[in-house]
Design a protein around this motif. Sequence first.
Motif, mmCIF file in Angstrom:
data_model
loop_
_atom_site.group_PDB
_atom_site.id
_atom_site.type_symbol
_atom_site.label_atom_id
_atom_site.label_comp_id
_atom_site.label_asym_id
_atom_site.label_seq_id
_atom_site.Cartn_x
_atom_site.Cartn_y
_atom_site.Cartn_z
ATOM 1 N N ALA A 148 0.825 -1.206 0.000
ATOM 2 C CA ALA A 148 0.000 0.000 0.000
ATOM 3 C C ALA A 148 0.863 1.261 0.000
ATOM 4 C CB ALA A 148 -0.926 -0.012 1.219
ATOM 5 N N THR A 149 1.963 1.226 0.754
ATOM 6 C CA THR A 149 2.853 2.384 0.794
ATOM 7 C C THR A 149 3.484 2.637 -0.565
ATOM 8 O OG1 THR A 149 3.315 1.943 3.135
ATOM 9 C CG2 THR A 149 4.844 3.388 1.949
ATOM 10 N N MET A 150 3.949 1.598 -1.217
ATOM 11 C CA MET A 150 4.567 1.778 -2.524
ATOM 12 C C MET A 150 3.560 2.281 -3.546
ATOM 13 S SD MET A 150 7.130 -1.517 -2.779
ATOM 14 C CE MET A 150 7.730 -0.970 -4.364
ATOM 15 N N VAL A 151 2.341 1.742 -3.498
ATOM 16 C CA VAL A 151 1.330 2.174 -4.461
ATOM 17 C C VAL A 151 0.973 3.642 -4.244
ATOM 18 C CG1 VAL A 151 -1.077 1.870 -5.167
ATOM 19 C CG2 VAL A 151 0.394 -0.126 -4.827
ATOM 20 N N VAL A 152 0.781 3.999 -2.956
ATOM 21 C CA VAL A 152 0.440 5.393 -2.662
ATOM 22 C C VAL A 152 1.587 6.322 -3.048
ATOM 23 C CG1 VAL A 152 -0.057 7.009 -0.804
ATOM 24 C CG2 VAL A 152 -1.201 4.786 -0.856
ATOM 25 N N SER A 153 2.840 5.898 -2.773
ATOM 26 C CA SER A 153 3.997 6.734 -3.109
ATOM 27 C C SER A 153 4.125 6.931 -4.608
ATOM 28 C CB SER A 153 5.272 6.109 -2.549
ATOM 29 O OG SER A 153 5.215 6.019 -1.131
ATOM 30 N N LEU A 154 3.819 5.889 -5.370
ATOM 31 C CA LEU A 154 3.910 6.019 -6.816
ATOM 32 C C LEU A 154 2.756 6.812 -7.409
ATOM 33 C CD1 LEU A 154 5.110 2.398 -7.715
ATOM 34 C CD2 LEU A 154 6.464 4.496 -7.691
ATOM 35 N N LEU A 155 1.577 6.764 -6.747
ATOM 36 C CA LEU A 155 0.431 7.477 -7.270
ATOM 37 C C LEU A 155 0.402 8.954 -6.869
ATOM 38 C CD1 LEU A 155 -2.427 4.834 -6.791
ATOM 39 C CD2 LEU A 155 -1.218 5.438 -8.897
ATOM 40 N N LEU A 156 1.094 9.291 -5.765
ATOM 41 C CA LEU A 156 1.086 10.695 -5.327
ATOM 42 C C LEU A 156 1.802 11.575 -6.350
ATOM 43 C CD1 LEU A 156 1.881 10.452 -1.500
ATOM 44 C CD2 LEU A 156 -0.268 11.152 -2.565
ATOM 45 N N PRO A 157 1.343 12.818 -6.527
ATOM 46 C CA PRO A 157 2.027 13.719 -7.468
ATOM 47 C C PRO A 157 3.398 14.130 -6.924
ATOM 48 C CG PRO A 157 0.304 14.894 -6.302
ATOM 49 C CD PRO A 157 0.147 13.446 -5.934
ATOM 50 N N LYS A 158 4.277 14.428 -7.808
ATOM 51 C CA LYS A 158 5.622 14.843 -7.407
ATOM 52 C C LYS A 158 5.581 16.255 -6.814
ATOM 53 C CE LYS A 158 8.002 12.051 -10.876
ATOM 54 N NZ LYS A 158 8.974 12.047 -12.011
ATOM 55 N N THR A 159 6.322 16.402 -5.737
ATOM 56 C CA THR A 159 6.429 17.709 -5.080
ATOM 57 C C THR A 159 7.867 18.213 -5.196
ATOM 58 O OG1 THR A 159 6.897 16.670 -2.938
ATOM 59 C CG2 THR A 159 4.599 17.178 -3.441
ATOM 60 N N TYR A 160 7.976 19.515 -5.367
ATOM 61 C CA TYR A 160 9.291 20.161 -5.493
ATOM 62 C C TYR A 160 9.492 21.121 -4.326
ATOM 63 C CZ TYR A 160 9.182 18.312 -10.240
ATOM 64 O OH TYR A 160 9.103 17.472 -11.325
ATOM 65 N N LYS A 161 10.740 21.345 -4.008
ATOM 66 C CA LYS A 161 11.094 22.165 -2.848
ATOM 67 C C LYS A 161 12.087 23.241 -3.268
ATOM 68 C CE LYS A 161 12.945 21.795 1.858
ATOM 69 N NZ LYS A 161 13.490 20.856 2.876
ATOM 70 N N GLY A 162 11.650 24.511 -3.123
ATOM 71 C CA GLY A 162 12.536 25.642 -3.407
ATOM 72 C C GLY A 162 13.041 26.251 -2.102
ATOM 73 N N THR A 163 14.345 26.509 -2.022
ATOM 74 C CA THR A 163 14.968 26.985 -0.782
ATOM 75 C C THR A 163 15.768 28.243 -1.052
ATOM 76 O OG1 THR A 163 15.123 24.715 0.053
ATOM 77 C CG2 THR A 163 16.488 26.392 1.138
ATOM 78 N N ALA A 164 15.509 29.277 -0.242
ATOM 79 C CA ALA A 164 16.286 30.521 -0.270
ATOM 80 C C ALA A 164 16.994 30.662 1.073
ATOM 81 C CB ALA A 164 15.383 31.728 -0.516
#
Length: 469
Positions: A27-43
Motif C-alpha cells: 500500500a505504501t509503494m502504491v500510494v507513493s507512486l500514485l502521489l504527485p511529485k512535489t518540489y522544494k525551493g529553498t532561499a
Amino acid sequence: MNFHQFLLVLLARKRILLFTLLITVGATMVVSLLLPKTYKGTASLLINYKGVDPVTGLALPMQLLPGYMATQIDIISSKNVALKVVDNLRLAENPAVVAQFNEATQGKGTVRDWLADLLLAKLEIVPSRESSVVDISFKGNDPQFVAVIANAFADEYQKTSIQLKVDPLKKVAVYFNEQTKLLRDSLEVAQSRLSKYQQEHGIVSVDNRLDVESNRLNDLSAQLVAAQGQAMEASSRQRMAEGNAGSDSPDVASNPLVQNLKLSLATAESKLAEMAQRLGRNHPQYESLNAEVERMRRELADGTRVTSNSVSKNAGILQQREGAVRAALAAQKDKVLELNRTRDEMGVLQKDVESAQRAFDIASQRFSQTRIEGQSEQSDISLLNPAVAPIRPAGPKVMLNTLLALFLGGLLGVGFSLLAEMLDRRVRSETDLSDLLQLPVLGSIDWSAPTRPRLNRFKSLLPRSLRLN
C-alpha cells in the motif's frame, strides 16, 4: 511470556505477520507512486545579528539575546509576511484561485487570508545550528512556483524587518520633535526672563561688578579705620588744647607763631625786669616797655586761643570725615548685599537657562539620531542564496517510505500476531504446559504432522537434487 515463547508465537503466526507486512509495504509503494511529485525551493538568508548598526555605529546588545533567532523565524512565518507575498505576487487576482477559494470555503472569509494560510502551511523554516544562516523552503507541484514563493518570502521578510525597525523610530522621532519644540519654548522663556532681569537691574556682568564693589567696600573699611584713628587722636589733642588755656597742648607749643611770641615776650620781660632795677615804675621808658610786654602777652593769648581753636576745628573735621566714611561704608555694604541678592536671583535664572539649554541639546541630539535611523533603509539581513527552480522532485520518497513501511508493517504484524494468539491461546512448548497446569513436565514426544498427499505428489515431480528430506 519469555523470548522463546515470543519467537514460537511469531513462528506459528507467521502468515499474519507476513500478510500484514506485505499489505503495508504494498500500500505504501502504491500510494507513493500514485502521489504527485512535489518540489522544494529553498532561499538562504544571512542574519548578521552580532554586528553593529550601520548608521549609528553602536553595538546592538538587544539582538544578542538567545531568542533573537527564534523571533526572526516567527517573523518569517507570520501572516503579515504571507499577506505581503500574496499582494506582491497578485495571487488573489487570479480567477482560478478565486474559484478554488469559493469552492473550498463557500465564500467565507477573504481570498488573501485563505492564500496566506495555504502558503504558511507549505512553508518550512530551518535555522542553522552553528551559524546565522536561515533556510526558507516552500513545497509545491510546480518547480518555478516554489522558487518564486521562497524568494518572495525572503524579500518580504527583509522589507518587514526594516519596517519593524523603522516604524517605531519614526514614531519616536515625531515624539522627540514635539518635545524639542516644547523645550525650545522653555529655553526662550528662561532666556527672556534672564534678559529682562538684567535690563531691570542694569547688570552687564554680575561677577566683575561684584568684584569692584567688594574692593570698594574693603577700601572704605580701611579708610574708616584710618579715619577713626585720626579722629581719636584729634579729639585727644582738642581736649589738651582746651585744658589750661592750651599751654600743655603740643599743637600749641609747636606752633611757630606762638613760639615767636613766647620768645619775644620772654625777651621783653627780661628787659622790663632789668629796667625795673634801674628805673622807677613811673619812668616813661619803663611804662613804654611794660605796655609792650602787655601787648605781647595779649598777642600770645590770642595766638594760643587761635591755635587751640584750629585744633578743635581739625578734630571736628576728622570726626565729620569719620562719619562720612562710616555712612559711605554702610551704603557700600547695602550695595554689596543687594548685589549678592541680585547675583543669587540671577544665578537661579542662569541655572534655569542652563538646564533648559541642556535639555534642549539632549532632545535635539536624540531627535537627530532617531530621525536619521528612521530614514535608514539599511538591514542586517542579506540574501545568501536565492531559490532556483529545482530539477529533481523532493517527494514522494519511495525508498524512504518503503523502509518506513517495512518497519511499521513489522510492528503491525507483530501486534496482530500477539492479538491473534491472545484470542486463540495454544500450547507451543513444555513451558506453556508447566505454566498452565502448574506441574512439572516429565517427558516429551517428538512428533511432526504427516505430509499431505498433494505435497508428496509435487515432490515426486521434482528432480532429486531439489527434493527436501
